[in-house]
Write a protein that holds these residues in place. Structure first.
Motif, PDB file in Angstrom:
ATOM      1  N   ILE A   1      42.339 -10.842 -25.229  1.00  0.00           N
ATOM      2  CA  ILE A   1      43.375 -10.988 -26.262  1.00  0.00           C
ATOM      3  C   ILE A   1      44.761 -11.034 -25.622  1.00  0.00           C
ATOM      4  CG2 ILE A   1      43.819  -8.552 -26.797  1.00  0.00           C
ATOM      5  CD1 ILE A   1      43.734  -9.295 -29.774  1.00  0.00           C
ATOM      6  N   SER A   2      44.906 -10.368 -24.470  1.00  0.00           N
ATOM      7  CA  SER A   2      46.212 -10.290 -23.798  1.00  0.00           C
ATOM      8  C   SER A   2      46.343 -11.323 -22.685  1.00  0.00           C
ATOM      9  CB  SER A   2      46.365  -8.897 -23.190  1.00  0.00           C
ATOM     10  OG  SER A   2      45.344  -8.710 -22.216  1.00  0.00           O
ATOM     11  N   SER A   3      45.406 -12.263 -22.636  1.00  0.00           N
ATOM     12  CA  SER A   3      45.371 -13.204 -21.506  1.00  0.00           C
ATOM     13  C   SER A   3      45.930 -14.559 -21.906  1.00  0.00           C
ATOM     14  CB  SER A   3      43.930 -13.396 -21.020  1.00  0.00           C
ATOM     15  OG  SER A   3      43.306 -12.148 -20.794  1.00  0.00           O
ATOM     16  N   ASP A   4      46.524 -15.218 -20.917  1.00  0.00           N
ATOM     17  CA  ASP A   4      46.987 -16.590 -21.094  1.00  0.00           C
ATOM     18  C   ASP A   4      46.078 -17.514 -20.290  1.00  0.00           C
ATOM     19  OD1 ASP A   4      49.208 -15.887 -22.682  1.00  0.00           O
ATOM     20  OD2 ASP A   4      50.422 -15.458 -20.909  1.00  0.00           O
ATOM     21  N   PRO A   5      46.092 -18.822 -20.648  1.00  0.00           N
ATOM     22  CA  PRO A   5      45.369 -19.779 -19.817  1.00  0.00           C
ATOM     23  C   PRO A   5      45.967 -19.788 -18.409  1.00  0.00           C
ATOM     24  CG  PRO A   5      46.064 -20.765 -21.902  1.00  0.00           C
ATOM     25  CD  PRO A   5      46.753 -19.432 -21.787  1.00  0.00           C
ATOM     26  N   PRO A   6      45.198 -20.121 -17.391  1.00  0.00           N
ATOM     27  CA  PRO A   6      43.786 -20.511 -17.452  1.00  0.00           C
ATOM     28  C   PRO A   6      42.812 -19.332 -17.405  1.00  0.00           C
ATOM     29  CG  PRO A   6      44.597 -20.785 -15.216  1.00  0.00           C
ATOM     30  CD  PRO A   6      45.758 -20.272 -16.027  1.00  0.00           C
ATOM     31  N   PHE A   7      43.310 -18.116 -17.097  1.00  0.00           N
ATOM     32  CA  PHE A   7      42.400 -16.972 -16.974  1.00  0.00           C
ATOM     33  C   PHE A   7      41.642 -16.709 -18.275  1.00  0.00           C
ATOM     34  CE2 PHE A   7      41.423 -12.495 -17.569  1.00  0.00           C
ATOM     35  CZ  PHE A   7      40.737 -12.197 -16.411  1.00  0.00           C
ATOM     36  N   HIS A   8      42.344 -16.938 -19.385  1.00  0.00           N
ATOM     37  CA  HIS A   8      41.807 -16.579 -20.696  1.00  0.00           C
ATOM     38  C   HIS A   8      40.407 -17.135 -20.947  1.00  0.00           C
ATOM     39  CE1 HIS A   8      41.141 -17.732 -24.944  1.00  0.00           C
ATOM     40  NE2 HIS A   8      41.532 -16.525 -25.184  1.00  0.00           N
ATOM     41  N   HIS A   9      40.195 -18.385 -20.535  1.00  0.00           N
ATOM     42  CA  HIS A   9      38.973 -19.093 -20.926  1.00  0.00           C
ATOM     43  C   HIS A   9      37.708 -18.340 -20.497  1.00  0.00           C
ATOM     44  CE1 HIS A   9      36.442 -22.476 -22.015  1.00  0.00           C
ATOM     45  NE2 HIS A   9      35.863 -22.384 -20.833  1.00  0.00           N
ATOM     46  N   GLY A  10      37.654 -17.964 -19.215  1.00  0.00           N
ATOM     47  CA  GLY A  10      36.455 -17.286 -18.706  1.00  0.00           C
ATOM     48  C   GLY A  10      36.267 -15.914 -19.330  1.00  0.00           C
ATOM     49  N   ALA A  11      37.378 -15.202 -19.524  1.00  0.00           N
ATOM     50  CA  ALA A  11      37.305 -13.848 -20.089  1.00  0.00           C
ATOM     51  C   ALA A  11      36.802 -13.899 -21.528  1.00  0.00           C
ATOM     52  CB  ALA A  11      38.678 -13.183 -20.026  1.00  0.00           C
ATOM     53  N   ARG A  12      37.179 -14.955 -22.251  1.00  0.00           N
ATOM     54  CA  ARG A  12      36.738 -15.096 -23.638  1.00  0.00           C
ATOM     55  C   ARG A  12      35.283 -15.538 -23.718  1.00  0.00           C
ATOM     56  NH1 ARG A  12      38.701 -15.791 -28.740  1.00  0.00           N
ATOM     57  NH2 ARG A  12      37.761 -17.385 -30.045  1.00  0.00           N
TER      58      ARG A  12
ATOM     59  N   TYR B   1      26.767  -4.591 -19.830  1.00  0.00           N
ATOM     60  CA  TYR B   1      26.949  -6.042 -19.691  1.00  0.00           C
ATOM     61  C   TYR B   1      28.257  -6.358 -18.971  1.00  0.00           C
ATOM     62  CZ  TYR B   1      28.200 -10.791 -21.328  1.00  0.00           C
ATOM     63  OH  TYR B   1      28.613 -12.097 -21.408  1.00  0.00           O
ATOM     64  N   LEU B   2      29.349  -5.694 -19.389  1.00  0.00           N
ATOM     65  CA  LEU B   2      30.652  -5.962 -18.756  1.00  0.00           C
ATOM     66  C   LEU B   2      30.656  -5.505 -17.297  1.00  0.00           C
ATOM     67  CD1 LEU B   2      33.059  -4.905 -21.648  1.00  0.00           C
ATOM     68  CD2 LEU B   2      32.709  -7.229 -20.778  1.00  0.00           C
ATOM     69  N   LEU B   3      29.930  -4.434 -16.996  1.00  0.00           N
ATOM     70  CA  LEU B   3      29.883  -3.941 -15.618  1.00  0.00           C
ATOM     71  C   LEU B   3      29.064  -4.861 -14.719  1.00  0.00           C
ATOM     72  CD1 LEU B   3      29.467  -0.124 -16.343  1.00  0.00           C
ATOM     73  CD2 LEU B   3      31.403  -1.209 -15.162  1.00  0.00           C
ATOM     74  N   GLU B   4      28.071  -5.516 -15.289  1.00  0.00           N
ATOM     75  CA  GLU B   4      27.149  -6.283 -14.445  1.00  0.00           C
ATOM     76  C   GLU B   4      27.436  -7.771 -14.426  1.00  0.00           C
ATOM     77  OE1 GLU B   4      23.170  -5.182 -15.526  1.00  0.00           O
ATOM     78  OE2 GLU B   4      23.389  -3.208 -14.567  1.00  0.00           O
ATOM     79  N   THR B   5      28.149  -8.280 -15.449  1.00  0.00           N
ATOM     80  CA  THR B   5      28.322  -9.723 -15.561  1.00  0.00           C
ATOM     81  C   THR B   5      29.221 -10.265 -14.445  1.00  0.00           C
ATOM     82  OG1 THR B   5      28.722 -11.468 -17.175  1.00  0.00           O
ATOM     83  CG2 THR B   5      30.382  -9.755 -17.030  1.00  0.00           C
ATOM     84  N   GLU B   6      29.052 -11.532 -14.182  1.00  0.00           N
ATOM     85  CA  GLU B   6      29.844 -12.175 -13.135  1.00  0.00           C
ATOM     86  C   GLU B   6      30.531 -13.412 -13.685  1.00  0.00           C
ATOM     87  OE1 GLU B   6      27.466 -13.008  -9.721  1.00  0.00           O
ATOM     88  OE2 GLU B   6      26.991 -10.886  -9.355  1.00  0.00           O
ATOM     89  N   VAL B   7      31.733 -13.670 -13.186  1.00  0.00           N
ATOM     90  CA  VAL B   7      32.436 -14.914 -13.477  1.00  0.00           C
ATOM     91  C   VAL B   7      32.706 -15.586 -12.149  1.00  0.00           C
ATOM     92  CG1 VAL B   7      34.533 -15.951 -14.422  1.00  0.00           C
ATOM     93  CG2 VAL B   7      33.491 -14.009 -15.584  1.00  0.00           C
ATOM     94  N   ASP B   8      32.282 -16.821 -12.012  1.00  0.00           N
ATOM     95  CA  ASP B   8      32.431 -17.568 -10.755  1.00  0.00           C
ATOM     96  C   ASP B   8      31.895 -16.777  -9.564  1.00  0.00           C
ATOM     97  OD1 ASP B   8      33.703 -19.556 -12.233  1.00  0.00           O
ATOM     98  OD2 ASP B   8      35.686 -18.660 -11.929  1.00  0.00           O
ATOM     99  N   GLY B   9      30.767 -16.106  -9.756  1.00  0.00           N
ATOM    100  CA  GLY B   9      30.117 -15.409  -8.648  1.00  0.00           C
ATOM    101  C   GLY B   9      30.693 -14.047  -8.323  1.00  0.00           C
TER     102      GLY B   9
END
Lengths: 421, 73
Positions: free
Chosen positions: A113-124, A236-244
């Motif tokens: 909610i506090s993120s701007d693009p481009p970071f926002h996309h992956g977090a959402r 889930y949040l502790l284990e998930t990965e974004v871009d490896g």
């Protein structure tokens, strides 16, 4: 499994608010066009006449409070800002006397909610799959059973506080189950929610101290989940990965904070405001009791008329915008409630029309930050009202002066004395 | 009638697939998808129109039959 050392030596009390604090200004508003304040009692009691008036004659109000803030009131302006992530940052979405440092963008304190693009996309994206309509459907039976359980406890009482005894518990239970937090911690959640959303016109030091209580609690939950992983959102949040890569520890804590706070206060407010409207409007209450098939349009209409959530943005750079001169780091109060009552967008905008079929309201926001929990909130609101109407179709305001509305950007009754029968 | 969904505007509010499941579905992130080629059977025209009018993002366009015929003739 390798030991997760992300949280081992973490100084989780990072100084988020080191940048720019301003002195709180309190007291009655002198002129709503030049000195507005959404944390004064006059606003929380009934903001709609103020917004209607500003929309007609202003329509973008300003205040020097909070270090400078703007309040656009038309649907068109609210939509334009919600869609303009180049001009307006989400690095803080609750107006207070502290502006988080610029370098906290694009992540912000509570992604996404506090993120701007481009970071926002992956977090959402991480959260979207968890909160789809299909995923939420699986929680409906348990939510319904819990609503019945709460009402069982009210059976036989003449007067109940529907905000304290009913509305708040539903989203608390649903989100704490999803996150895997102990259900008996509800009273703590109520304090965190109050600190985050109502303790806003404080000094920067007070605000930081209060937010540390929530972070301490979340940190303890993280440690517990690292020691005992289970099938819930925290694990889930502790284990998930974004871009490896696993998530930054502050990303995990920030998202947990977001889900807990935003998951509770908003839906609590929507359920409470809806019951308040039905209690004070016998014709609507009787009609909904007689025609339960209206529930789908009625819940959307109650969301439009009493949209609980107002967001905020920070202006990215000095600019002339729709007739006003905005400065970098000015706040913008993004009033979805005001957009929802703009007569340019909605016919009979100031009336509650339970069978309104054309209703493109924006209670859940617009653009890339559309409420990620909107499907969950809709389910909770609908089920809460269905069960209430089935069990207690006749009710009224027991003490209109005893209704207490929350202060700030999320508006709903915090006390709602209702007479049953 | 035919529906056109602007997936660049869709933000997954889900009003369309709630109101007109005959015409719209959802992907695994909750964004809307049009069933088939978007042609709306006469029985579903009412709900397709409602879906378009309830979309907060104005992401749905309706193309009436006469316009479709005009485009192909």
């Amino acid at each position: 499994m390798t030991v997760d050392d992300r949280f081992a030596d973490l100084d989780w009390h990072r100084d988020e608010y080191g940048a720019r604090g301003t002195a709180p200004v309190t007291g009655p508003v002198s002129d709503w066009t030049t000195d507005f304040s959404h944390v004064e009692p006059e606003w929380s009691q009934n903001p709609y006449p103020i917004l209607d008036d500003l929309r007609q004659r202003c329509p973008i109000a300003h205040t020097d409070r909070f270090g400078g803030a703007w309040l656009p009131t038309t649907f068109e302006d609210v939509a334009a800002i919600a869609h303009d992530t180049d001009g307006f940052s989400s690095r803080s979405i609750i107006i207070s006397n502290v502006r988080p440092p610029l370098d906290i963008a694009p992540v912000g304190v509570a992604p996404p909610i506090s993120s701007d693009p481009p970071f926002h996309h992956g977090a959402r994206k991480l959260l979207l799959t968890v909160f789809t309509r299909q995923a939420v459907k699986k929680l409906e039976d348990a939510t319904r059973a819990y609503c019945h359980e709460l009402l069982d406890q009210m059976q036989g009482r003449e007067v109940v506080d529907a905000a304290q005894d009913y509305a708040q518990h539903i989203p608390m239970r649903v989100i704490s189950d999803m996150l895997g937090f102990p259900p008996e911690d509800g009273p703590k959640f109520a304090v965190f929610v109050h600190n985050a959303l109502e303790g806003i016109n404080l000094t920067p030091e007070e605000r930081v101290a209060k937010s540390a209580l929530l972070t301490d609690y979340l940190y303890a939950q993280v440690q517990d989940h690292l020691a005992n992983p289970r099938d819930d959102l925290t694990t889930y949040l502790l284990e998930t990965e974004v871009d490896g890569h696993k998530l930054d520890p502050f990303h995990v804590l920030g998202t947990m904070a977001l889900l807990l706070i935003a998951g509770i206060d908003t839906t609590w407010s929507a359920i409470g405001a809806s019951l308040w409207h039905l209690a004070k409007t016998p014709a609507d209450r009787e009609r909904l009791a007689a025609e339960p098939q209206l529930m789908a349009t009625a819940t959307e209409e109650l969301l439009r008329a009493y949209a609980p959530v107002t967001m905020a943005r920070l202006v990215k750079k000095d600019m002339h915008w729709h007739g006003v001169d905005m400065k970098a780091d000015d706040w913008v109060l993004l009033s979805f409630p005001s957009a929802n009552r703009d007569p340019e967008r909605f016919e009979r905008a100031d009336e509650v029309v339970l069978d309104r079929e054309e209703n493109s309201h924006v209670a859940f926001g617009l653009g890339i930050h559309r409420c990620v929990g909107s499907h969950l909130a809709r389910m909770e609101l609908r089920v809460a009202l269905e069960v209430w109407m089935e069990r207690f179709p006749t009710f009224s305001l027991a003490d209109p002066d005893g209704v207490v509305w929350s202060l700030g950007q999320v508006r709903g009754p915090r006390h709602l004395p209702l007479r049953l029968g | 009638m035919k529906v056109l969904l602007d997936s660049g505007r869709c933000q997954g509010h889900g009003r369309c697939y709630d109101l007109a499941p005959e015409v719209f579905g959802e992907d695994d992130e909750g964004y809307a998808r049009v069933h088939g080629d978007g042609v709306v059977l006469p029985d579903a025209e009412r709900v397709a129109t409602l879906a378009a009018k309830n979309c907060p993002e104005n992401a749905i366009d309706l193309i009436q039959d006469n316009a479709l015929q005009g485009a192909t003739s």
